[in-house]
Write a protein that holds these residues in place. Structure first.
Motif, PDB file in Angstrom:
ATOM      1  N   PRO A 169       0.794  -1.227   0.000  1.00 57.89           N
ATOM      2  CA  PRO A 169       0.000   0.000   0.000  1.00 57.89           C
ATOM      3  C   PRO A 169       0.825   1.275   0.000  1.00 57.89           C
ATOM      4  O   PRO A 169       0.328   2.339  -0.357  1.00 57.89           O
ATOM      5  CB  PRO A 169      -0.833  -0.112   1.276  1.00 57.89           C
ATOM      6  N   ALA A 170       2.090   1.195   0.358  1.00 54.23           N
ATOM      7  CA  ALA A 170       2.948   2.380   0.362  1.00 54.23           C
ATOM      8  C   ALA A 170       3.417   2.731  -1.046  1.00 54.23           C
ATOM      9  O   ALA A 170       3.719   3.882  -1.331  1.00 54.23           O
ATOM     10  CB  ALA A 170       4.153   2.156   1.267  1.00 54.23           C
ATOM     11  N   ARG A 171       3.478   1.734  -1.922  1.00 50.88           N
ATOM     12  CA  ARG A 171       3.990   1.970  -3.271  1.00 50.88           C
ATOM     13  C   ARG A 171       2.981   1.651  -4.372  1.00 50.88           C
ATOM     14  O   ARG A 171       3.282   1.790  -5.553  1.00 50.88           O
ATOM     15  CB  ARG A 171       5.259   1.141  -3.472  1.00 50.88           C
ATOM     16  N   ASP A 172       1.790   1.156  -3.982  1.00 58.29           N
ATOM     17  CA  ASP A 172       0.726   0.842  -4.947  1.00 58.29           C
ATOM     18  C   ASP A 172       1.175  -0.113  -6.046  1.00 58.29           C
ATOM     19  O   ASP A 172       0.852   0.076  -7.210  1.00 58.29           O
ATOM     20  CB  ASP A 172       0.161   2.110  -5.590  1.00 58.29           C
ATOM     21  N   HIS A 173       1.922  -1.117  -5.665  1.00 54.81           N
ATOM     22  CA  HIS A 173       2.276  -2.108  -6.677  1.00 54.81           C
ATOM     23  C   HIS A 173       2.176  -3.518  -6.094  1.00 54.81           C
ATOM     24  O   HIS A 173       2.194  -3.710  -4.879  1.00 54.81           O
ATOM     25  CB  HIS A 173       3.663  -1.834  -7.283  1.00 54.81           C
ATOM     26  N   ILE A 174       2.055  -4.488  -6.981  1.00 55.09           N
ATOM     27  CA  ILE A 174       1.888  -5.881  -6.585  1.00 55.09           C
ATOM     28  C   ILE A 174       3.223  -6.443  -6.098  1.00 55.09           C
ATOM     29  O   ILE A 174       4.239  -6.344  -6.787  1.00 55.09           O
ATOM     30  CB  ILE A 174       1.336  -6.707  -7.759  1.00 55.09           C
ATOM     31  N   ILE A 175       3.193  -7.044  -4.916  1.00 56.04           N
ATOM     32  CA  ILE A 175       4.373  -7.677  -4.333  1.00 56.04           C
ATOM     33  C   ILE A 175       4.464  -9.126  -4.792  1.00 56.04           C
ATOM     34  O   ILE A 175       5.525  -9.611  -5.142  1.00 56.04           O
ATOM     35  CB  ILE A 175       4.313  -7.636  -2.794  1.00 56.04           C
ATOM     36  N   SER A 176       3.315  -9.825  -4.752  1.00 54.04           N
ATOM     37  CA  SER A 176       3.319 -11.239  -5.116  1.00 54.04           C
ATOM     38  C   SER A 176       1.935 -11.676  -5.583  1.00 54.04           C
ATOM     39  O   SER A 176       0.934 -11.032  -5.282  1.00 54.04           O
ATOM     40  CB  SER A 176       3.761 -12.103  -3.934  1.00 54.04           C
ATOM     41  N   THR A 177       1.922 -12.783  -6.313  1.00 53.54           N
ATOM     42  CA  THR A 177       0.684 -13.410  -6.760  1.00 53.54           C
ATOM     43  C   THR A 177       0.767 -14.892  -6.421  1.00 53.54           C
ATOM     44  O   THR A 177       1.743 -15.553  -6.765  1.00 53.54           O
ATOM     45  CB  THR A 177       0.482 -13.245  -8.274  1.00 53.54           C
ATOM     46  N   THR A 178      -0.248 -15.394  -5.739  1.00 52.13           N
ATOM     47  CA  THR A 178      -0.321 -16.811  -5.397  1.00 52.13           C
ATOM     48  C   THR A 178      -1.427 -17.440  -6.221  1.00 52.13           C
ATOM     49  O   THR A 178      -2.592 -17.060  -6.097  1.00 52.13           O
ATOM     50  CB  THR A 178      -0.613 -17.004  -3.892  1.00 52.13           C
ATOM     51  N   LYS A 179      -1.063 -18.378  -7.093  1.00 52.18           N
ATOM     52  CA  LYS A 179      -2.051 -19.088  -7.902  1.00 52.18           C
ATOM     53  C   LYS A 179      -2.680 -20.180  -7.054  1.00 52.18           C
ATOM     54  O   LYS A 179      -2.000 -20.857  -6.285  1.00 52.18           O
ATOM     55  CB  LYS A 179      -1.397 -19.704  -9.137  1.00 52.18           C
ATOM     56  N   LEU A 180      -3.982 -20.380  -7.225  1.00 47.31           N
ATOM     57  CA  LEU A 180      -4.701 -21.421  -6.508  1.00 47.31           C
ATOM     58  C   LEU A 180      -4.858 -22.644  -7.413  1.00 47.31           C
ATOM     59  O   LEU A 180      -4.775 -22.532  -8.639  1.00 47.31           O
ATOM     60  CB  LEU A 180      -6.065 -20.888  -6.069  1.00 47.31           C
ATOM     61  N   PRO A 181      -5.083 -23.809  -6.821  1.00 43.35           N
ATOM     62  CA  PRO A 181      -5.200 -25.029  -7.630  1.00 43.35           C
ATOM     63  C   PRO A 181      -6.377 -24.968  -8.608  1.00 43.35           C
ATOM     64  O   PRO A 181      -7.370 -24.276  -8.374  1.00 43.35           O
ATOM     65  CB  PRO A 181      -5.443 -26.127  -6.592  1.00 43.35           C
ATOM     66  N   ALA A 182      -6.249 -25.712  -9.684  1.00 48.30           N
ATOM     67  CA  ALA A 182      -7.350 -25.817 -10.650  1.00 48.30           C
ATOM     68  C   ALA A 182      -8.580 -26.374  -9.933  1.00 48.30           C
ATOM     69  O   ALA A 182      -8.467 -27.189  -9.017  1.00 48.30           O
ATOM     70  CB  ALA A 182      -6.945 -26.733 -11.801  1.00 48.30           C
ATOM     71  N   GLY A 183      -9.729 -25.920 -10.343  1.00 44.93           N
ATOM     72  CA  GLY A 183     -10.975 -26.424  -9.770  1.00 44.93           C
ATOM     73  C   GLY A 183     -11.515 -25.615  -8.616  1.00 44.93           C
ATOM     74  O   GLY A 183     -12.591 -25.909  -8.115  1.00 44.93           O
ATOM     75  N   VAL A 184     -10.779 -24.611  -8.143  1.00 42.70           N
ATOM     76  CA  VAL A 184     -11.282 -23.748  -7.076  1.00 42.70           C
ATOM     77  C   VAL A 184     -11.100 -22.289  -7.481  1.00 42.70           C
ATOM     78  O   VAL A 184     -10.233 -21.961  -8.289  1.00 42.70           O
ATOM     79  CB  VAL A 184     -10.581 -23.986  -5.718  1.00 42.70           C
ATOM     80  N   SER A 185     -11.942 -21.443  -6.931  1.00 45.83           N
ATOM     81  CA  SER A 185     -11.784 -20.009  -7.146  1.00 45.83           C
ATOM     82  C   SER A 185     -12.117 -19.296  -5.842  1.00 45.83           C
ATOM     83  O   SER A 185     -12.984 -19.730  -5.095  1.00 45.83           O
ATOM     84  CB  SER A 185     -12.681 -19.504  -8.280  1.00 45.83           C
ATOM     85  N   PRO A 186     -11.408 -18.207  -5.541  1.00 49.02           N
ATOM     86  CA  PRO A 186     -11.685 -17.469  -4.312  1.00 49.02           C
ATOM     87  C   PRO A 186     -12.971 -16.659  -4.450  1.00 49.02           C
ATOM     88  O   PRO A 186     -13.240 -16.073  -5.489  1.00 49.02           O
ATOM     89  CB  PRO A 186     -10.468 -16.561  -4.155  1.00 49.02           C
ATOM     90  N   GLU A 187     -13.753 -16.662  -3.388  1.00 50.72           N
ATOM     91  CA  GLU A 187     -15.003 -15.899  -3.363  1.00 50.72           C
ATOM     92  C   GLU A 187     -14.919 -14.711  -2.425  1.00 50.72           C
ATOM     93  O   GLU A 187     -15.669 -13.768  -2.555  1.00 50.72           O
ATOM     94  CB  GLU A 187     -16.159 -16.808  -2.940  1.00 50.72           C
TER      95      GLU A 187
END
Length: 116
Positions: free
Chosen positions: A82-100
Motif C-alpha cells: 500500500p505504500a507503493r501501490d504495486h503488486i508484491i506477489s501473486t499466489t495461484k490457486l489449484p485448478a478447480g477452485v476459485s476465491p469468493e
C-alpha cells in the motif's frame, strides 16, 4: 445514529464491488476493470486506481502492512504494497477452485474458496 454522505468517488470504468478499510485507506474492487481503487479518506484525499491486479477481483482485505485481493476468474490471491501501490506477489490457486472472498485477522489472510 445519523449517517451523512461526505463525498462520492466516481469510478470511471466499471462498477465497484467489495470494500475494505486498512493501512490508512479505503480499498474498493472494480472487477470489470480488473483493478482496485485506493481512496484517501481525508477531506481532500485523492482516489488512485491500481490496475492489473488480476482477473475478476472478488474481494479485498487490508492489514499487516499489505492489501490482499482475491481474484475469482484468475484463481489467485494478489498482495499489494500500500505504500507503493504495486503488486508484491501473486499466489495461484489449484485448478478447480476459485476465491469468493478474503479477510485479514489474527495475523493471517483467510480466503473462502468455491469448488467447481
Amino acid at each position: 445514529m445519523t449517517l451523512t454522505v461526505r463525498r462520492t468517488i466516481d469510478v470511471l470504468s466499471g462498477a465497484p464491488e467489495q470494500i475494505a478499510f486498512g493501512e490508512g485507506f479505503v480499498w474498493v474492487t472494480n472487477p470489470s476493470a480488473d483493478s482496485v481503487i485506493r481512496i484517501d479518506p481525508a477531506p481532500n484525499g485523492q482516489a488512485t486506481t491500481i490496475p492489473a491486479v488480476g482477473n475478476g477481483p472478488a474481494g479485498v482485505a487490508a492489514g499487516g502492512g499489505s492489501v490482499w485481493v482475491a481474484n475469482r476468474l484468475g484463481r489467485s490471491v494478489v498482495r499489494i504494497d500500500p505504500a507503493r501501490d504495486h503488486i508484491i506477489s501473486t499466489t495461484k490457486l489449484p485448478a478447480g477452485v476459485s476465491p469468493e472472498g478474503i479477510a485479514m485477522g489474527a495475523g493471517r489472510v483467510w480466503v473462502t474458496l468455491r469448488g467447481h
